[in-house]
Write an enzyme that holds these catalytic residues in place. Structure first.
Site, PDB file in Angstrom:
ATOM      1  N   GLU A 243     -71.092 -45.851  47.748  1.00 18.13           N
ATOM      2  CA  GLU A 243     -70.795 -44.633  46.991  1.00 18.13           C
ATOM      3  C   GLU A 243     -69.862 -44.944  45.819  1.00 18.13           C
ATOM      4  O   GLU A 243     -70.015 -44.386  44.723  1.00 18.13           O
ATOM      5  CB  GLU A 243     -70.159 -43.589  47.910  1.00 18.13           C
ATOM      6  CG  GLU A 243     -69.987 -42.213  47.288  1.00 18.13           C
ATOM      7  CD  GLU A 243     -71.304 -41.567  46.867  1.00 18.13           C
ATOM      8  OE1 GLU A 243     -71.292 -40.809  45.870  1.00 18.13           O
ATOM      9  OE2 GLU A 243     -72.341 -41.829  47.522  1.00 18.13           O
ATOM     10  N   LYS A 244     -68.909 -45.836  46.044  1.00 18.24           N
ATOM     11  CA  LYS A 244     -68.015 -46.234  44.950  1.00 18.24           C
ATOM     12  C   LYS A 244     -68.797 -46.998  43.877  1.00 18.24           C
ATOM     13  O   LYS A 244     -68.524 -46.864  42.678  1.00 18.24           O
ATOM     14  CB  LYS A 244     -66.864 -47.087  45.492  1.00 18.24           C
ATOM     15  CG  LYS A 244     -65.911 -46.317  46.401  1.00 18.24           C
ATOM     16  CD  LYS A 244     -64.745 -47.181  46.829  1.00 18.24           C
ATOM     17  CE  LYS A 244     -63.872 -46.436  47.839  1.00 18.24           C
ATOM     18  NZ  LYS A 244     -63.248 -45.227  47.265  1.00 18.24           N
ATOM     19  N   ILE A 245     -69.762 -47.802  44.313  1.00 19.68           N
ATOM     20  CA  ILE A 245     -70.602 -48.520  43.354  1.00 19.68           C
ATOM     21  C   ILE A 245     -71.426 -47.533  42.531  1.00 19.68           C
ATOM     22  O   ILE A 245     -71.615 -47.712  41.318  1.00 19.68           O
ATOM     23  CB  ILE A 245     -71.505 -49.530  44.089  1.00 19.68           C
ATOM     24  CG1 ILE A 245     -70.645 -50.645  44.706  1.00 19.68           C
ATOM     25  CG2 ILE A 245     -72.545 -50.126  43.140  1.00 19.68           C
ATOM     26  CD1 ILE A 245     -71.414 -51.618  45.575  1.00 19.68           C
ATOM     27  N   PHE A 248     -69.256 -46.221  39.939  1.00 19.11           N
ATOM     28  CA  PHE A 248     -69.056 -47.273  38.937  1.00 19.11           C
ATOM     29  C   PHE A 248     -70.245 -47.366  37.983  1.00 19.11           C
ATOM     30  O   PHE A 248     -70.077 -47.508  36.765  1.00 19.11           O
ATOM     31  CB  PHE A 248     -68.838 -48.618  39.636  1.00 19.11           C
ATOM     32  CG  PHE A 248     -68.793 -49.788  38.694  1.00 19.11           C
ATOM     33  CD1 PHE A 248     -67.652 -50.065  37.964  1.00 19.11           C
ATOM     34  CD2 PHE A 248     -69.900 -50.608  38.525  1.00 19.11           C
ATOM     35  CE1 PHE A 248     -67.608 -51.143  37.084  1.00 19.11           C
ATOM     36  CE2 PHE A 248     -69.869 -51.680  37.655  1.00 19.11           C
ATOM     37  CZ  PHE A 248     -68.719 -51.945  36.932  1.00 19.11           C
TER      38      PHE A 248
END
Length: 520
Positions: A243-245, A248
Site C-alpha cells: 500500500e505504501k508502494i 509512492f
C-alpha cells in the site's frame, strides 16, 4: 618524514577537545616535523576548535600569536603541503587578539615563503567534530542514500501485474544476488530504509524485520516496479508495504518516510544510536531526559567509561573509509601479525569484502593452519599494536568479560550480536595517513576447522546471514553458525568438515554467491 611543519611550535587550546582529539592533532603536527608546546608562551601558533572570539580571548595568554582554526592541521596533512593560513586565521576583537594580515605577516613570514602556488585556500569539510553539537531542529532534511529521477517524477500506476522475468522470488534472500546499491527503485528503497530504521529505534523488531525482507527483495528486483499489484507478488512485500508502494507510485514519495527526514526526535535518536555500545533503548532515554546533542549527554549524563569513549570517538568513527583507507589498515595489521608469527594470516571480512566503497569499520579475521599458533595470539597482537601506537583504545575485548556472570555479559556490543565464541577485540585504531581513529574489529579464529564458516558468518550482511541460517534449518535440517555446520538426525548433531566458503554453500545445497552479491 615530512617537514612541512618544521617551523611551527603549536599550542592547542584543549577546550571542547577530548584527550584523544588533542592526541590526534599532536600526532599530525609531530608527523610533519612540528612541535607541540605545553606552554602558550613557547608557541608560534595557537590552534583551536572554538569560534567565539570571547571564548578564545579567555583562553589566550599572548595576543601577539595568531589563532588558527585547528582544521588547518588536517587540511595540510591531507594535501601534504603547507596551506595559506589567511582563511583559517580567526578574526577576533582586535583589542584582544590582533590577527590582521599585517600582524600575521610580521609574525610568521616563513609560512608565506613555504606555501606553494598550487595550494588551495578553501576550508575542507573533512572535520567532523561538530557532530557532538549537531542539532536537528529546523535543519535541512536528511539525505537519501539512493535516489534517482525516475523515482521522484513518476505519477500513477502502470497496468503490469506480472513479475519481472528472471527474478528469483523467494523468502530466502540468500538464494538470489543482491548488490549494495540497487540498480532500480532507488528512491523507494531509500524511503523504506527510513521506515525500517524508525521501527528499529522504536524497538518494533518484528516490523523492522518485515521491512528488511521487503527492502532486500526490492533491491534485487531487476526493473522499476510498475504497480502495487506487481509489488504484492514479490515475496517479502506484505499488503501494508504494498500500500505504501502504491502511494509512492502515485505521489513520488511516502509521506511518513519523508517526514522522518525532518523529524528532530527521530534524527537525534538515530545519531545517539550510532555511538559504540549504545542501543535504541539508551538512545531514547537520553532523548526523553531532554538531551538534544551528544555534547549535552557528555556534560550531564552518567556514563560508563566505554560509552563516554564511544561518544568522544564518534567524530572520527562517523567518517566513512574508502577502500584505500581500509587497505592501509589491513596492510598494517597483516605486517604486525606476520612479524609475530609468519604462519598466521589476516582475512578481511564485513562490508569491505562485500565490495562496499564506503565503510564505517574494518572487520579482520586472524587465523593460522596450526591451532597452536593462535593460543594467546590476540593478546600479543593487541599489545604490539599498542606499542606501535596504532591501537589507541580497546572498546571491548571478549577476554575482559569471560569471567563475569552470564547476566552481566552484553548480548550485543556495538550493534553486533555475539553469535560465536571467537576471541574478539573491538578497538580504536589510529590510521597513520589521516590521523583519524577507525573502528577495527579483530576476530581470532583458533581452530582452522572453523575458518571457512567464520569467514562466511563475518562477511555478512546481517540479513544474508539470517536467511542462510533459516534456509539451512528449515529446508535442510541443518544448523549453521560462524563456527560450524551440523546435520541433525535422531536428536544427534553430526558436524560437517568445511574446507571453504564454496564448500559450505555446497553442503547446504545453495548456489554460491560472491560476497558483493550478499548485500541483502
Amino acid at each position: 618524514m615530512s617537514k612541512i611543519f618544521q617551523s611551527i611550535r603549536a599550542y592547542i587550546i584543549p577546550v571542547k577537545l577530548s584527550e584523544y582529539e588533542v592526541g590526534a592533532y599532536t600526532h599530525l603536527i609531530e608527523k610533519h616535523g612540528g612541535k607541540k608546546c605545553v606552554k602558550q608562551g613557547e608557541s608560534t601558533h595557537i590552534f583551536t576548535i572554538l569560534k567565539s572570539s570571547t571564548r578564545i580571548s579567555r583562553n589566550v595568554e599572548s595576543h601577539q600569536v595568531p589563532v588558527i582554526d585547528i582544521q588547518w592541521i588536517r587540511d595540510c596533512d591531507k594535501k601534504q603541503q603547507l596551506l595559506p593560513i589567511e582563511t583559517y586565521t580567526i578574526i577576533t576583537d582586535r583589542k584582544k587578539l590582533r590577527s590582521s594580515s599585517s600582524d600575521h605577516d610580521a609574525l610568521v613570514p616563513s609560512l608565506s615563503l613555504l606555501t606553494t602556488s598550487t595550494a588551495t585556500t578553501s576550508i575542507s569539510s573533512g572535520s567532523n567534530t561538530d557532530i557532538l553539537n549537531r542539532r536537528f531542529k529546523d535543519s535541512p532534511p536528511e539525505d537519501l542514500p539512493f535516489s534517482d529521477e525516475s523515482g521522484s517524477t513518476r505519477r500513477g500506476e502502470g497496468e503490469n501485474v506480472d513479475l519481472a522475468p528472471g527474478f528469483i522470488n523467494t523468502k530466502y534472500e540468500c538464494l538470489r544476488p543482491t548488490p549494495y546499491e540497487p540498480k532500480y527503485n532507488k528512491k523507494l528503497v531509500s524511503l523504506l530504509l527510513l521506515l525500517e530504521r524508525k521501527r528499529q529505534i522504536d524497538n518494533e523488531l518484528k516490523r523492522s524485520l518485515s521491512y528488511r525482507h521487503a527492502i532486500s527483495a526490492i533491491k534485487a528486483y531487476p526493473r522499476e516496479i510498475q504497480s502495487s499489484k506487481e509489488a504484492e507478488k514479490i515475496i517479502g512485500v506484505g499488503s501494508k508495504i504494498a500500500e505504501k508502494i502504491k502511494v509512492f507510485l502515485h505521489t513520488g514519495t511516502i509521506e511518513e518516510a519523508d517526514q522522518l527526514r525532518y523529524d528532530e526526535e527521530f534524527r537525534t535518536i538515530s545519531l545517539f544510536n550510532k555511538v559504540f555500545g549504545v542501543g535504541a533503548t539508551t538512545a531514547r532515554i537520553w532523548w526523553e531526559l531532554g538531551y538534544k546533542t551528544l555534547q549535552e549527554v557528555l556534560d550531564n549524563a552518567k556514563l560508563s567509561t566505554t560509552i563516554k569513549l564511544g561518544i568522544e570517538l564518534l567524530p572520527d568513527f562517523d567518517q566513512m573509509m574508502s577502500q584505500q583507507d581500509v587497505k592501509e589498515i589491513i596492510d598494517i595489521v597483516t605486517k604486525e601479525v606476520v612479524s609475530i608469527n609468519s604462519e598466521c594470516f589476516v582475512v578481511p571480512v564485513g562490508g569491505y569484502r562485500r565490495g562496499k566503497t564506503k565503510n564505517g569499520d574494518v572487520d579482520l579475521i586472524i587465523s593460522s593452519k596450526n591451532a597452536e599458533n593462535m593460543r594467546g595470539f590476540l593478546n600479543k597482537l593487541t599489545q604490539r599494536l599498542i606499542e606501535k601506537d596504532y591501537l589507541k583504545h580497546k572498546l571491548w575485548h571478549s577476554t575482559d568479560i569471560k569471567n563475569l556472570a552470564h547476566a552481566e555479559r552484553p548480548s550485543s556490543v556495538g550493534g553486533r550480536q555475539q553469535f560465536d565464541n571467537f576471541e574478539k577485540c573491538f578497538c580504536a585504531f589510529l590510521q597513520p595517513s589521516t590521523g583519524i581513529h577507525r573502528q577495527v574489529d579483530l576476530i581470532c579464529v583458533v581452530n582452522p576447522d572453523e575458518l571457512a564458516t567464520a569467514i562466511l558468518g563475518w562477511t555478512g550482511s546481517r540479513q544474508f546471514e539470517r536467511a542462510i541460517r533459516d534456509y539451512a534449518k528449515k529446508e535442510k535440517n541443518m544448523s549453521l553458525n560462524s563456527q560450524a555446520i551440523h546435520f541433525e538426525q535422531n536428536g544427534k548433531k553430526n558436524r560437517f568438515v568445511v574446507h571453504s566458503e564454496k564448500d559450505a554453500f555446497d553442503i547446504i545445497g545453495m548456489p554460491y554467491l560472491e560476497p558483493e552479491f550478499r548485500n541483502c
